[in-house]
Design a protein around this motif. Sequence first.
Motif, PDB file in Angstrom:
ATOM      1  N   LEU A  13     -21.589   3.740  -0.419  1.00  0.00           N
ATOM      2  CA  LEU A  13     -20.853   2.545  -0.009  1.00  0.00           C
ATOM      3  C   LEU A  13     -21.358   2.029   1.332  1.00  0.00           C
ATOM      4  N   SER A  17     -14.833   4.791   2.301  1.00  0.00           N
ATOM      5  CA  SER A  17     -14.180   4.666   0.994  1.00  0.00           C
ATOM      6  C   SER A  17     -12.764   4.100   1.106  1.00  0.00           C
ATOM      7  N   ALA A  20     -13.163   0.373   1.099  1.00  0.00           N
ATOM      8  CA  ALA A  20     -13.615  -0.090  -0.212  1.00  0.00           C
ATOM      9  C   ALA A  20     -12.474  -0.040  -1.225  1.00  0.00           C
ATOM     10  N   LEU A  21     -11.708   1.045  -1.212  1.00  0.00           N
ATOM     11  CA  LEU A  21     -10.609   1.159  -2.162  1.00  0.00           C
ATOM     12  C   LEU A  21      -9.465   0.216  -1.821  1.00  0.00           C
ATOM     13  N   GLU A  22      -9.274  -0.081  -0.565  1.00  0.00           N
ATOM     14  CA  GLU A  22      -8.267  -1.080  -0.181  1.00  0.00           C
ATOM     15  C   GLU A  22      -8.681  -2.462  -0.674  1.00  0.00           C
ATOM     16  N   ASN A  23      -9.970  -2.772  -0.559  1.00  0.00           N
ATOM     17  CA  ASN A  23     -10.484  -4.033  -1.074  1.00  0.00           C
ATOM     18  C   ASN A  23     -10.348  -4.090  -2.595  1.00  0.00           C
ATOM     19  N   LEU A  24     -10.615  -2.968  -3.265  1.00  0.00           N
ATOM     20  CA  LEU A  24     -10.448  -2.905  -4.716  1.00  0.00           C
ATOM     21  C   LEU A  24      -8.977  -3.072  -5.092  1.00  0.00           C
ATOM     22  N   VAL A  47      -5.374   2.172  -8.639  1.00  0.00           N
ATOM     23  CA  VAL A  47      -6.188   2.496  -7.465  1.00  0.00           C
ATOM     24  C   VAL A  47      -5.351   3.395  -6.573  1.00  0.00           C
ATOM     25  N   ILE A 151     -16.413  -3.808  -3.984  1.00  0.00           N
ATOM     26  CA  ILE A 151     -16.333  -2.697  -3.025  1.00  0.00           C
ATOM     27  C   ILE A 151     -17.591  -2.526  -2.183  1.00  0.00           C
ATOM     28  N   ASN A 152     -18.529  -3.454  -2.267  1.00  0.00           N
ATOM     29  CA  ASN A 152     -19.726  -3.452  -1.420  1.00  0.00           C
ATOM     30  C   ASN A 152     -20.508  -2.141  -1.499  1.00  0.00           C
TER      31      ASN A 152
END
Length: 160
Positions: A13, A17, A20-24, A47, A151-152
């Motif tokens: 990533l 993480s 990323a998971l917050e964005n997801l 999620v 999630i980039n």
Amino acid sequence: MKLFPSNSYTVELSNDSSLALENLKQNTKLTDSLVSELTQKPFIGQVQESRFKVISSAPGYGSLCVLIGNFQGKEGIINIKIHNAFKVLSLILMILPIILVGVTLATREVKYPFDLIVPILMAITFVRFGLIGLGFRIVSNKSLNRLREVINMREIKNVA
């Protein structure tokens, strides 16, 4: 060879993480069941803190693949597999030619019953490689690309 295809990827990533998971999570319609429905968000599913289980919300084909991810720090593993509902439907499509030939043999006198083996195998091969294999390859790539944007992901490696 497996009856149902699946892919595993190791992922690096760009951010941590948790980000990323917050964005997801912001781009996912959170629900306990992985059922396709019309939504403005790109994903439907669950999620949690370090893992997710989502399907794409693309109309018509999005729910074919389930994306399951597990992250630690900036690295993680993503597994893509066929949704259980599609497994059942495809198994029915694969068993149907066998049942139809059995009914035909039971109700009619067939001169050369072994000649029916080739059409049965062709039908099963078409369902497995034509419908499931090709469909999985196309949909899993589209879903992975959508996930990559959300999630980039910096780097993706196929584990196979």
